[in-house]
Design a protein around this motif. Structure first.
Motif, mmCIF file in Angstrom:
data_model
loop_
_atom_site.group_PDB
_atom_site.id
_atom_site.type_symbol
_atom_site.label_atom_id
_atom_site.label_comp_id
_atom_site.label_asym_id
_atom_site.label_seq_id
_atom_site.Cartn_x
_atom_site.Cartn_y
_atom_site.Cartn_z
ATOM 1 N N ASP A 231 0.787 -1.229 0.000
ATOM 2 C CA ASP A 231 0.000 0.000 0.000
ATOM 3 C C ASP A 231 0.821 1.282 0.000
ATOM 4 O O ASP A 231 0.305 2.341 -0.343
ATOM 5 C CB ASP A 231 -0.928 0.030 1.218
ATOM 6 N N LEU A 232 2.074 1.187 0.406
ATOM 7 C CA LEU A 232 2.874 2.392 0.592
ATOM 8 C C LEU A 232 4.275 2.272 0.005
ATOM 9 O O LEU A 232 4.830 1.177 -0.109
ATOM 10 C CB LEU A 232 2.987 2.719 2.089
ATOM 11 N N PHE A 233 4.807 3.427 -0.336
ATOM 12 C CA PHE A 233 6.204 3.544 -0.750
ATOM 13 C C PHE A 233 6.904 4.406 0.296
ATOM 14 O O PHE A 233 6.405 5.465 0.666
ATOM 15 C CB PHE A 233 6.309 4.201 -2.129
ATOM 16 N N TYR A 234 8.027 3.935 0.789
ATOM 17 C CA TYR A 234 8.727 4.633 1.859
ATOM 18 C C TYR A 234 9.992 5.303 1.329
ATOM 19 O O TYR A 234 10.768 4.679 0.604
ATOM 20 C CB TYR A 234 9.113 3.656 2.964
ATOM 21 N N SER A 273 1.737 7.345 -0.594
ATOM 22 C CA SER A 273 0.844 6.466 -1.347
ATOM 23 C C SER A 273 1.477 6.274 -2.724
ATOM 24 O O SER A 273 2.304 7.077 -3.175
ATOM 25 C CB SER A 273 -0.534 7.108 -1.497
ATOM 26 N N TRP A 274 1.105 5.202 -3.400
ATOM 27 C CA TRP A 274 1.681 4.958 -4.722
ATOM 28 C C TRP A 274 1.294 6.058 -5.718
ATOM 29 O O TRP A 274 2.024 6.313 -6.678
ATOM 30 C CB TRP A 274 1.249 3.584 -5.232
ATOM 31 N N GLU A 275 0.195 6.732 -5.460
ATOM 32 C CA GLU A 275 -0.199 7.835 -6.348
ATOM 33 C C GLU A 275 0.770 9.007 -6.229
ATOM 34 O O GLU A 275 0.906 9.808 -7.161
ATOM 35 C CB GLU A 275 -1.619 8.315 -6.012
ATOM 36 N N ASN A 276 1.449 9.092 -5.078
ATOM 37 C CA ASN A 276 2.371 10.210 -4.848
ATOM 38 C C ASN A 276 3.839 9.802 -4.874
ATOM 39 O O ASN A 276 4.699 10.500 -4.362
ATOM 40 C CB ASN A 276 2.056 10.859 -3.494
ATOM 41 N N VAL A 277 4.109 8.650 -5.484
ATOM 42 C CA VAL A 277 5.476 8.131 -5.479
ATOM 43 C C VAL A 277 6.438 9.034 -6.268
ATOM 44 O O VAL A 277 7.651 8.962 -6.113
ATOM 45 C CB VAL A 277 5.498 6.688 -6.043
ATOM 46 N N ASP A 278 5.882 9.923 -7.080
ATOM 47 C CA ASP A 278 6.723 10.836 -7.861
ATOM 48 C C ASP A 278 6.935 12.178 -7.151
ATOM 49 O O ASP A 278 7.341 13.159 -7.775
ATOM 50 C CB ASP A 278 6.112 11.081 -9.241
ATOM 51 N N LYS A 279 6.696 12.209 -5.852
ATOM 52 C CA LYS A 279 6.822 13.457 -5.091
ATOM 53 C C LYS A 279 8.221 14.045 -5.189
ATOM 54 O O LYS A 279 8.405 15.266 -5.243
ATOM 55 C CB LYS A 279 6.461 13.214 -3.623
ATOM 56 N N TYR A 280 9.220 13.175 -5.194
ATOM 57 C CA TYR A 280 10.607 13.647 -5.240
ATOM 58 C C TYR A 280 11.274 13.196 -6.537
ATOM 59 O O TYR A 280 11.096 12.065 -6.980
ATOM 60 C CB TYR A 280 11.408 13.095 -4.059
ATOM 61 N N THR A 300 3.957 -3.586 -9.414
ATOM 62 C CA THR A 300 3.037 -3.481 -10.554
ATOM 63 C C THR A 300 2.428 -2.095 -10.718
ATOM 64 O O THR A 300 1.746 -1.834 -11.718
ATOM 65 C CB THR A 300 1.882 -4.502 -10.389
ATOM 66 N N GLU A 301 2.663 -1.226 -9.755
ATOM 67 C CA GLU A 301 2.076 0.113 -9.807
ATOM 68 C C GLU A 301 2.572 0.883 -11.030
ATOM 69 O O GLU A 301 3.780 1.031 -11.248
ATOM 70 C CB GLU A 301 2.420 0.895 -8.545
ATOM 71 N N GLY A 302 1.633 1.407 -11.813
ATOM 72 C CA GLY A 302 2.002 2.163 -13.004
ATOM 73 C C GLY A 302 2.775 3.430 -12.686
ATOM 74 O O GLY A 302 3.642 3.852 -13.462
ATOM 75 N N THR A 303 2.469 4.018 -11.533
ATOM 76 C CA THR A 303 3.166 5.248 -11.146
ATOM 77 C C THR A 303 4.653 4.983 -10.918
ATOM 78 O O THR A 303 5.493 5.844 -11.180
ATOM 79 C CB THR A 303 2.548 5.832 -9.865
#
Length: 347
Positions: A231-234, A273-280, A300-303
């Motif tokens: 569920d999360l990216f750290y 969240s995986w939707e915000n994995v491109d924050k940095y 598998t997350e497209g982001t």
């Protein structure tokens, strides 16, 4: 315990289940033991007489003889193995689901080990008592000296069965725990003047010099330390982690989440969240290689797949829990140096 329940975990639980990329050294398996693949056979035989060791909690353990019935956290046992000290009893990630050696087991033959608990918060106290341990050795990831992977619920029972030794991997650079593990191995009988060990230390120093030069030549290359759960990216901060603090001191330019974002985890990392994995923005991503985390090839997350560093193939491995031998730390330093030397600027 699912990584997806990370919001409800304690900080120790988060560290153990894969959320704490802030922990330790990137690990790529590399050689081990003597030329035939095992430890120096004569190492343990050289130690005799009373044994005293002052650990990183300030605790001094004294025994009438050098301990041979040692029980250690798997990564600690793997480091001692590289120095010729064979540990028969371990706790912590040792075998994967298919029975193979976990990455934290290093070069040990896991089929020969007595495993008191393969997962976080599992420790068979009765089995441990029957083993009749002389000493328990682990790392500590906080300033309170909490023994890593020793369950809170049974720590008092465990403590009564044998004295413990802790090597701190909290808020210090990699070179410090490496030196402390070497000192511990020496006290247990390792010949730290052997060519194998001195050569490994020299290779580590050479790799560090290479990384310093690479970072100086490519100051624009941004590196992010990450870890994946369902569920999360750290995203790890560099403070507190032995490897990241060391790499930062060598000049590596890291993505640094703000302290406010890391507050919930005691300063270790930020959860996205995986939707915000491109924050940095990052040119290189170092990904947690522990078996409790999702590996890059299985994300598998497209982001994730759209991140510039991923599309450029600039993802390397990192182990947030160190095998603290110079031999095991050489490849992680070399891998980062090589990645920075060859990286395309994509962020």
């Amino acid at each position: 315990m699912s990584n997806g329940t990370s919001a409800n975990l304690t900080r120790r639980g988060l560290l153990a289940t894969g959320g704490a990329l802030g922990l330790g050294v990137a690990l790529t398996a590399c050689g081990g033991g003597s030329e035939d693949g095992g430890p120096d056979a004569s190492a343990s035989a050289k130690a005799s007489g009373p044994w005293t060791f002052r650990d990183d909690r300030g605790t001094t353990v004294k025994l009438d003889e050098v301990p041979t019935r040692i029980v250690a956290f798997t990564g600690v046992a793997a480091a001692l193995y590289d120095y010729g000290i064979e540990v028969e009893g371990v706790f912590g990630p040792t075998r994967t689901k298919d029975g193979k050696a976990d990455v934290q087991a290093g070069d040990m033959d896991v089929s020969k080990l007595t495993v008191f608990g393969n997962k976080y918060d599992q420790f068979n106290v009765e089995q441990y008592a029957a083993f009749q341990p002389q000493v328990l050795i682990s790392t500590t990831f906080d300033d309170a000296g909490t023994l890593w992977y020793v369950p809170e619920t049974s720590k008092d029972k465990i403590a009564k069965l044998a004295p413990s030794v802790a090597v701190s991997v909290y808020d210090r650079q990699l070179t410090q725990p490496l030196q402390r593990m070497l000192e511990l191995a020496k006290s247990l009988g390792a010949d730290v003047t052997s060519k194998k060990i001195t050569d490994a230390k020299k290779r580590f120093e050479d790799a560090s010099a290479r990384l310093r030069a690479a970072a100086k030549a490519r100051p624009d290359i941004k590196v992010m330390a990450g870890s994946a759960s369902q569920d999360l990216f750290y995203v790890s901060g560099t403070n507190l982690s032995v490897d990241l603090e060391y790499f930062k001191a060598l000049g590596v330019n890291f993505v640094e989440p703000p302290e406010s974002a890391k507050k919930a985890t005691g300063g270790w990392f930020e959860s996205l969240s995986w939707e915000n994995v491109d924050k940095y923005g990052a040119d290189i991503i170092m990904m947690d290689d522990r078996s409790s985390t999702i590996q890059p090839a299985d994300i598998t997350e497209g982001t994730w797949k759209e991140l510039p560093a991923v599309k450029a193939g600039q993802v390397i491995s990192r182990s947030p829990e160190p095998i603290l031998s110079y031999d095991k730390c050489v490849p992680m330093v070399e891998n980062l140096a090589k990645a920075i030397e060859n990286a395309k600027k994509v962020s």
